[in-house]
Scaffold this motif. Structure first.
Motif, mmCIF file in Angstrom:
data_model
loop_
_atom_site.group_PDB
_atom_site.id
_atom_site.type_symbol
_atom_site.label_atom_id
_atom_site.label_comp_id
_atom_site.label_asym_id
_atom_site.label_seq_id
_atom_site.Cartn_x
_atom_site.Cartn_y
_atom_site.Cartn_z
ATOM 1 N N UNK A 61 -7.196 13.415 -6.928
ATOM 2 C CA UNK A 61 -7.100 12.054 -6.379
ATOM 3 C C UNK A 61 -7.054 11.038 -7.515
ATOM 4 N N UNK A 62 -6.106 10.110 -7.407
ATOM 5 C CA UNK A 62 -5.910 9.072 -8.417
ATOM 6 C C UNK A 62 -5.622 7.751 -7.717
ATOM 7 N N UNK A 63 -6.317 6.696 -8.121
ATOM 8 C CA UNK A 63 -6.032 5.337 -7.643
ATOM 9 C C UNK A 63 -5.397 4.547 -8.782
ATOM 10 N N UNK A 91 0.863 -1.192 0.000
ATOM 11 C CA UNK A 91 0.000 0.000 0.000
ATOM 12 C C UNK A 91 0.888 1.227 0.000
ATOM 13 N N UNK A 92 0.706 2.078 -0.988
ATOM 14 C CA UNK A 92 1.514 3.284 -1.117
ATOM 15 C C UNK A 92 0.578 4.487 -1.218
ATOM 16 N N UNK A 93 0.561 5.318 -0.175
ATOM 17 C CA UNK A 93 -0.290 6.502 -0.139
ATOM 18 C C UNK A 93 0.583 7.735 -0.327
ATOM 19 N N UNK A 94 0.313 8.483 -1.373
ATOM 20 C CA UNK A 94 1.087 9.677 -1.703
ATOM 21 C C UNK A 94 0.251 10.903 -1.340
ATOM 22 N N UNK A 95 0.651 11.589 -0.293
ATOM 23 C CA UNK A 95 -0.134 12.715 0.217
ATOM 24 C C UNK A 95 0.645 14.010 0.028
ATOM 25 N N UNK A 153 -1.698 2.012 -5.133
ATOM 26 C CA UNK A 153 -1.143 3.358 -4.996
ATOM 27 C C UNK A 153 -2.289 4.368 -5.054
ATOM 28 N N UNK A 154 -2.264 5.324 -4.138
ATOM 29 C CA UNK A 154 -3.287 6.371 -4.143
ATOM 30 C C UNK A 154 -2.604 7.719 -3.957
ATOM 31 N N UNK A 159 -0.413 10.264 -16.740
ATOM 32 C CA UNK A 159 -0.345 8.870 -17.188
ATOM 33 C C UNK A 159 -0.877 7.932 -16.094
ATOM 34 N N UNK A 160 -0.577 8.240 -14.839
ATOM 35 C CA UNK A 160 -1.099 7.442 -13.730
ATOM 36 C C UNK A 160 -2.624 7.423 -13.752
ATOM 37 N N UNK A 161 -3.223 8.601 -14.022
ATOM 38 C CA UNK A 161 -4.683 8.672 -14.106
ATOM 39 C C UNK A 161 -5.213 7.868 -15.290
ATOM 40 N N UNK A 162 -4.496 7.944 -16.431
ATOM 41 C CA UNK A 162 -4.932 7.206 -17.618
ATOM 42 C C UNK A 162 -4.857 5.703 -17.404
ATOM 43 N N UNK A 163 -3.950 5.273 -16.530
ATOM 44 C CA UNK A 163 -3.785 3.846 -16.257
ATOM 45 C C UNK A 163 -4.617 3.374 -15.071
ATOM 46 N N UNK A 164 -5.276 4.312 -14.386
ATOM 47 C CA UNK A 164 -6.030 3.945 -13.187
ATOM 48 C C UNK A 164 -7.376 4.617 -13.148
ATOM 49 N N UNK A 165 -7.738 5.137 -11.963
ATOM 50 C CA UNK A 165 -9.051 5.758 -11.759
ATOM 51 C C UNK A 165 -8.878 7.165 -11.220
ATOM 52 N N UNK A 166 -9.554 8.114 -11.853
ATOM 53 C CA UNK A 166 -9.529 9.511 -11.451
ATOM 54 C C UNK A 166 -10.778 9.823 -10.632
#
Length: 419
Positions: free
Chosen positions: A219-221, A32-36, A180-181, A60-67
């Motif tokens: 916020x991006x997961x 679990x990696x939380x980036x605050x 990752x969040x 790119x993180x958003x494109x590969x995950x959930x915004x």
């Protein structure tokens, strides 16, 4: 804290939890990696519309995950929102607030006497029960690389760091076993905008306020192989959800002996489910506003005092909205200001109190607020007392450097929180 100072000290806070060794063949929960982020605004990322497009890795993180366009913090100031992440509870419940003044923001300067009470259960402590080891890491930016000035330098450095982290996870072949969040602790501080402040996009005001610009966050997961790429969720999320979601990832249930305000977001990120829930906007000891669905009701409005404003302290530069961005504390509990955030995300046009829409929205929101307030048990306020004697006058290693200082006489006094 001045926005310029905040920009130069921008911290990348990681709460890194890696599952420990388990019996061979037994299923393991993910890392679990939380980036605050500190003081990053909703509009600071390209994926949220920032025109200079200086965040390719986060985009790119958003494109590969959930915004998440509708993700919130628990407080418009850093320390209480971070306490909320660690406890899964509103700061009013954990005592991370002050009663030295009505609706005052308070944080943890070195001379503060209080903190998170020992009775609170913290996320790393609970994850340890599932075999996790946790670590917190801070990061400071380089300067002179952005067309957005020093603040933009911080954003670019963070973007680069996140890109390296995600690349490393892939190189280590653990990306599909790492949740990752990415989010922020409060909105961008606009006090020094536009030269050194961030962007809160279309939203009103910024840090220190309970308008959308102070509490709605990027916020991006990201979890390859589990979260489908290119997803956008309109779930109302909150930083406290990361507490409950992390426990769920570890196979743990949240504590049952206390109220937990965080939702488990796994049904949202894995299956696209939406859950109705309110967002409570607290400023110190005061419930300022509530959002339910698309409607937001303000029970109090306040930016900062006329005295501060006349001295040049402006939390809403260029965004004065008559009767909304008030410089005196205006109580509206009997006739709240209600906005439809879908049509009016900038909170500029309150619904007419004579309209059917206003009355219907109020009938929907009022019982939710009443239930919350009747069940609420505020924690003992922890941010009332300051004392210079409690500061760290002799940090480890000061003897070798000959830099140890003698603490002053202990003189407890009420902390001053001007806004």
């Amino acid at each position: 804290m001045a926005a310029v100072a905040a920009a130069t000290r921008w911290r990348l806070l990681l709460v890194l939890s890696a599952a420990g060794l388990r019996v061979t063949g037994a299923p393991q929960p993910p890392n679990i990696l939380l980036l605050l982020m500190d003081d990053m605004g909703w509009g600071d990322l390209g994926v949220y519309g920032e025109p200079s497009r200086e965040t390719p890795n986060l985009d790119r993180m958003a494109a590969e995950g959930m915004l998440f366009p509708n993700f919130y913090t628990a407080n418009p100031l850093c320390s209480p929102s971070r306490a909320a992440l660690l406890t899964g509870r509103l700061p009013i419940r954990s005592g991370f607030y002050t009663t030295n003044g009505h609706a005052r923001n308070a944080y943890t300067p070195q001379e503060i006497v209080g903190g998170i009470p020992d009775s609170e259960l913290l996320l790393p402590e609970l994850l340890k029960e599932a075999g996790y080891t946790s670590k917190i890491v801070g990061k400071w930016p380089f300067l002179g690389t952005s067309q957005r000035g020093r603040y933009g330098d911080a954003v670019r450095e963070i973007d680069d760091s996140v890109g390296k982290i995600l690349h490393l996870l892939r190189d280590l072949s653990i990306a599909d076993n790492t949740f990752v969040f990415f989010t922020s602790d409060n909105g961008a501080a606009l006090i020094s905008a536009p030269r050194q402040g961030g962007s809160n996009g279309p939203f009103l005001c910024g840090k220190q306020t309970t308008f959308e610009g102070g509490m709605r966050e990027p916020a991006i997961a990201w979890w390859p192989g589990h979260i489908p790429a290119g997803q956008v969720s309109h779930q109302l999320g909150n930083i406290m959800d990361l507490f409950t979601t992390s426990l769920s990832l570890a196979g743990l249930a949240p504590p049952r002996d206390r109220a937990i305000d965080g939702l488990d977001l796994l049904p949202t990120v894995l299956q696209g489910r939406l859950t109705d829930r309110p967002i409570f906007y607290y400023r110190g000891n005061t419930l300022m506003a509530v959002t339910l669905g698309q409607y937001k009701a303000h029970f109090w409005t306040w930016t900062n005092s006329w005295e501060e404003f006349r001295q040049g302290v402006d939390f809403c530069p260029g965004q004065n909205v008559s009767g909304v961005t008030t410089h005196s504390q205006e109580e509206r509990t009997k006739l709240p200001l209600v906005f439809h955030l879908g049509r009016d995300p900038g909170e500029r046009y309150p619904l007419s109190i004579a309209s059917t829409e206003y009355l219907d929205a109020l009938r929907w929101i009022t019982p939710v607020v009443r239930q919350h307030q009747e069940a609420l048990v505020p924690g003992q306020p922890q941010l009332n007392v300051c004392n210079r004697a409690v500061m760290n006058w002799a940090p480890p290693g000061c003897e070798k450097l000959g830099k140890c200082l003698t603490p002053p006489e202990s003189v407890p006094e009420k902390c001053s929180w001007p806004h």
